[in-house]
Design a protein around this motif. Structure first.
Motif, mmCIF file in Angstrom:
data_model
loop_
_atom_site.group_PDB
_atom_site.id
_atom_site.type_symbol
_atom_site.label_atom_id
_atom_site.label_comp_id
_atom_site.label_asym_id
_atom_site.label_seq_id
_atom_site.Cartn_x
_atom_site.Cartn_y
_atom_site.Cartn_z
ATOM 1 N N SER A 1 1.285 6.847 -6.728
ATOM 2 C CA SER A 1 0.114 7.610 -7.164
ATOM 3 C C SER A 1 0.235 9.083 -6.789
ATOM 4 O O SER A 1 -0.112 9.967 -7.585
ATOM 5 C CB SER A 1 -1.159 7.024 -6.547
ATOM 6 N N MET B 1 0.683 3.808 -3.201
ATOM 7 C CA MET B 1 0.101 5.121 -2.957
ATOM 8 C C MET B 1 1.127 6.242 -3.094
ATOM 9 O O MET B 1 0.798 7.354 -3.510
ATOM 10 C CB MET B 1 -0.546 5.148 -1.573
ATOM 11 N N GLU C 1 0.824 -1.203 0.000
ATOM 12 C CA GLU C 1 0.000 0.000 0.000
ATOM 13 C C GLU C 1 0.858 1.253 0.000
ATOM 14 O O GLU C 1 0.585 2.212 -0.739
ATOM 15 C CB GLU C 1 -0.922 -0.018 1.218
ATOM 16 N N HIS D 1 -8.838 3.232 -3.752
ATOM 17 C CA HIS D 1 -8.130 2.755 -2.565
ATOM 18 C C HIS D 1 -8.967 2.983 -1.306
ATOM 19 O O HIS D 1 -9.093 2.091 -0.457
ATOM 20 C CB HIS D 1 -6.791 3.481 -2.460
ATOM 21 N N ARG E 1 -6.650 6.827 -5.940
ATOM 22 C CA ARG E 1 -6.862 7.238 -4.554
ATOM 23 C C ARG E 1 -8.296 6.970 -4.098
ATOM 24 O O ARG E 1 -8.540 6.482 -2.992
ATOM 25 C CB ARG E 1 -6.543 8.722 -4.403
#
Length: 366
Positions: free
Chosen positions: A176, A173, A169, A220, A217
């Motif tokens: 991203s 992230m 994760e 997620h 996002r």
């Protein structure tokens, strides 16, 4: 050795299972069920919403236009043969190369004054309707490539990051966030100038190179809540693999977000590609984009001056607006498609119709 005499209830249960019938599902029945659940029911659900209905009609018009134009480019003049049968004064023809400077300046034909050119011509005599259709196949390829790339990338990154948690994760992230921090338009301009893509598929992917990060996002955050649901925990307890859980339990809940992002990415491809060609950042040898027509009208024919033919630069806006409207209405209408209650109702109606049909056939046989 002690023998246990079977009781009356045991005998009853045995007779019940002995008399039961096992129905074997044939391949044709499986295929029919797959077609029903995969195509017929989704189409009925989408068609029941007026927004989706209008969106489907608009998108179908562009797809048919792209297919007929592609066939014309390949030497199959299906559209012109049909127009000849109905006696149409207009026929599809390849627009003259916009780099040709052989034609002298002359005022083009205005829209709806000569039905051989329904949308008029530019000052070099190119029919604007033919030019718009000529660019449609490349535009749809570009839109499909950009929309699919952004949606798949965002869904994979957001789903895996939200379900796996931990180091996976953090890495995904962070990736991203870096993509989101880079300004989109300047990045695309630099990349297209370096790559100089000629394929519409490549250009569509380059335009959406960091568009996926925002949806990743959102996906997620949604997966973080979905993974705590009881049915997902039950699937994990039964030892079902992560890809299977994501496919069956998580993705159906995410499809409205994915559909909205696909439409957003597709509109981004439309606007950015038109802007890049209009501003001259991309090379062109043929009118394969509506922005090229606007560039040509502005730079060669001064279409925005009082003496210039204004319609030349405004005509390409018609398909841009229509295509954007069709995508928006389709995405709004397909919200019902991912509503399990609506789908269940339509599936029940379809099965009831099938049962009535089978009952009628059996009654006729008897």
């Amino acid at each position: 050795m002690i023998k246990v005499k079977p009781t009356e209830s045991d005998s009853t249960e045995q007779r019940m299972f002995d008399d039961s019938e096992f129905t074997e599902v044939t391949r044709s029945q499986r295929a029919r069920e797959m077609i029903n659940e995969g195509f017929i029911v989704p189409f009925k659900v989408a068609w029941s919403d007026w927004r989706a209905k209008i969106g489907i009609i608009i998108m179908a018009m562009f797809v048919v236009a792209a297919i007929l134009t592609s066939a014309h480019k390949s030497g199959y003049y299906i559209l012109n043969d049909f127009l000849g049968l109905v006696g149409s004064p207009w026929t599809l023809s390849e627009p003259t190369s916009i780099l040709s400077l052989d034609n002298l300046w002359r005022q083009g034909i205005k829209p709806f004054t000569d039905w051989r050119h329904p949308l008029g011509t530019d000052p070099d005599g190119r029919g604007l309707l033919s030019a718009l259709l000529w660019a449609t196949p490349a535009m749809l390829k570009m839109i499909a490539a950009g929309g699919v790339f952004a949606s798949v990338m965002a869904t994979v990154v957001g789903t895996v990051a939200g379900y796996k948690r931990g180091r996976t994760e953090s890495v995904l992230m962070t990736f991203s966030d870096i993509a989101m921090s880079i300004p989109g338009i300047p990045l695309v301009v630099v990349m297209v100038v370096i790559v100089q893509p000629e394929s519409p598929l490549v250009l569509g992917i380059l335009i959406t190179i960091n568009v996926w990060a925002g949806l990743a996002r959102t996906v997620h955050s949604q997966v973080l809540s979905i993974r705590e649901e009881s049915y997902v925990e039950a699937s994990r307890a039964m030892g079902i693999s992560m890809p299977r859980i994501i496919q069956k339990d998580i993705l159906p809940r995410l499809m409205p977000y994915v559909m909205v992002n696909f439409v957003y990415a597709s509109r981004r491809v439309i606007y950015d590609s038109v802007a890049l060609y209009f501003l001259g950042f991309l090379p062109f040898n043929s009118p394969n984009n509506w922005g090229i027509l606007m560039n040509f009208a502005y730079n060669r024919h001064a279409a925005l001056t009082p003496a210039g033919p204004h319609y030349v630069i405004f005509v390409p806006m018609i398909p841009i607006i229509l295509l954007s409207l069709g995508l928006i209405l389709l995405s709004q209408g397909t919200d019902r498609l991912f509503n399990p209650r609506v789908r269940t109702r339509h599936e029940g109606e379809t099965r009831a119709e099938d049962d009535d049909e089978e009952s009628t056939i059996q009654a006729g046989i008897q």
